[in-house]
Scaffold this active site. Structure first.
Site, PDB file in Angstrom:
ATOM      1  N   LYS A  50      44.386 -98.782  35.247  1.00 35.00           N
ATOM      2  CA  LYS A  50      43.920 -97.394  35.382  1.00 35.00           C
ATOM      3  C   LYS A  50      42.604 -97.302  36.146  1.00 35.00           C
ATOM      4  O   LYS A  50      42.259 -96.253  36.681  1.00 35.00           O
ATOM      5  CB  LYS A  50      43.793 -96.740  34.011  1.00 35.00           C
ATOM      6  N   SER A 302      50.374-104.530  32.720  1.00 31.92           N
ATOM      7  CA  SER A 302      49.486-103.406  33.021  1.00 31.92           C
ATOM      8  C   SER A 302      48.140-103.373  32.314  1.00 31.92           C
ATOM      9  O   SER A 302      47.195-102.780  32.817  1.00 31.92           O
ATOM     10  CB  SER A 302      50.247-102.092  32.771  1.00 31.92           C
TER      11      SER A 302
END
Ligand SMILES: *Cc1c(COP(=O)(O)O)cnc(C)c1O
Length: 333
Positions: A50, A302
């Protein structure tokens, strides 16, 4: 604002170069027959990919916007990313959190230098405060996925994969709001339209999967899941990620909690990685036999922001509580 284009991913890649780690793409030991590569976004300084989208969004702000500051209201990886990137750029950041958010999560955001505003009894009420700060103080809201700069930033993951390994034929991507999948698909399918993009979510509360099936953004009830970073809706007035995901995602795979549990064990035992449930969905799908890996396949790992007590329980094969479910325990070897 208009939908992001490939050139925006190229621009993002320059914008983020000094803040974001160009993460390694390493071989997995998961399959003896097929080449599986792991893109290790767990190595980002904020613990998840992110940081790419948040950094790109902040890099594109003008001087006046920077002075007025940015706001977001995520307890998770997006909040950390905005706080980290804002400190790097010297931009004041405010993260609005409800009173229900546990102290350790509040401290994690504060430790990154952001101001935390604790308001309301739900995330919706925290969002009301964020909107007020935008309207009354001219702050800029940085959304977690549905924003062209955020999508372009996440797309740099795909660019890096193909720069290193242009022979990759498919990419497995954890799927929630769809910023990561949309960005990677935009970047990689522009370079090689035959690349297969597989989005993976949990069966419980998969908002993008339900929306793709319905042909329009729909709400789903949010329930606890081991892949907690994949929870939450896509927004009924979704502007970008729904259309991009509808156009670009070739397959969606949904997983039961027991599979995600097994995926986390595999990621640790086979590939020696400490990662959160969302990162283990490709391993889980592979072990379920749901993920075809005919050519060279990249798995996007991720993030690593997992509760370590839950993580050690999972890798030790102990039962863990997930909402009203108990997952794992003796029957899982
Ligand atoms: C946010 C997040 C995802 C999902 O990304 P979207 O852009 O919302 O689809 C996957 N894994 C981790 C660790 C995340 O933080």
């Amino acid at each position: 604002m208009t939908e992001p284009a490939f050139v925006d991913v190229l621009r993002a890649s320059r914008n983020i170069a000094d803040t974001v780690v160009h993460t390694p793409l390493v071989p997995s030991a998961l399959s003896a027959d097929h080449e599986i590569l792991l893109k290790l976004e767990t190595l980002q300084p904020s613990g998840a990919f992110k940081l790419r989208g948040a950094t790109n969004a902040l890099a594109n702000l003008d001087e006046a916007q920077r002075r007025r500051g940015v706001v977001c209201c995520s307890t998770g990886n997006h909040g950390r990313a905005v706080a980290y990137a804002a400190r790097r750029f010297g931009i004041p950041a405010t993260v609005c959190l409800s009173e229900l958010v546990p102290a350790n999560k509040v401290e994690a955001v504060e430790a990154l230098g952001a101001t935390v505003r604790r308001v309301g009894a739900s995330q919706d009420e925290a969002q009301v405060e964020a909107t007020r700060l935008v309207e009354e103080h001219g702050m800029t809201d940085i959304p977690p996925f549905d924003h062209p700069d955020v999508i372009a930033g996440q797309g740099t993951v795909g660019l890096e994969i193909l720069e290193e390994r242009p022979d990759v034929t498919s990419i497995a991507i954890p799927l929630s709001g769809g910023g990561l999948a949309a960005g990677i698909a935009l970047a990689t399918k522009t370079i090689n339209p035959s690349i297969r993009i597989v989005g993976i979510s949990m069966t419980r509360g998969a908002a993008m999967a339900a929306s793709l099936a319905a042909g329009k953004p729909v709400e789903v009830t949010e329930v606890a899941t081991l892949a907690d970073s994949l929870g939450g809706g896509i927004g009924l007035s979704n502007r970008y990620t729904f259309d991009l995901c509808r156009r670009y995602i070739d397959d969606v795979i949904l997983l039961e909690e027991a599979s995600i549990y097994a995926g986390m064990q595999s990621l640790f035992n086979v590939d020696r990685l400490v990662a959160e449930g969302a990162s283990a969905v490709s391993h889980a799908a592979y072990l379920d036999g749901a993920l075809p890996v005919d050519g060279t396949t990249a798995f996007v790992i991720s993030g690593c922001n997992v509760d370590m007590r839950q993580f050690t329980s999972v890798v030790n094969g102990e039962p863990v509580e997930v909402g009203e479910l108990t997952i794992g325990g003796k029957d899982i070897a």
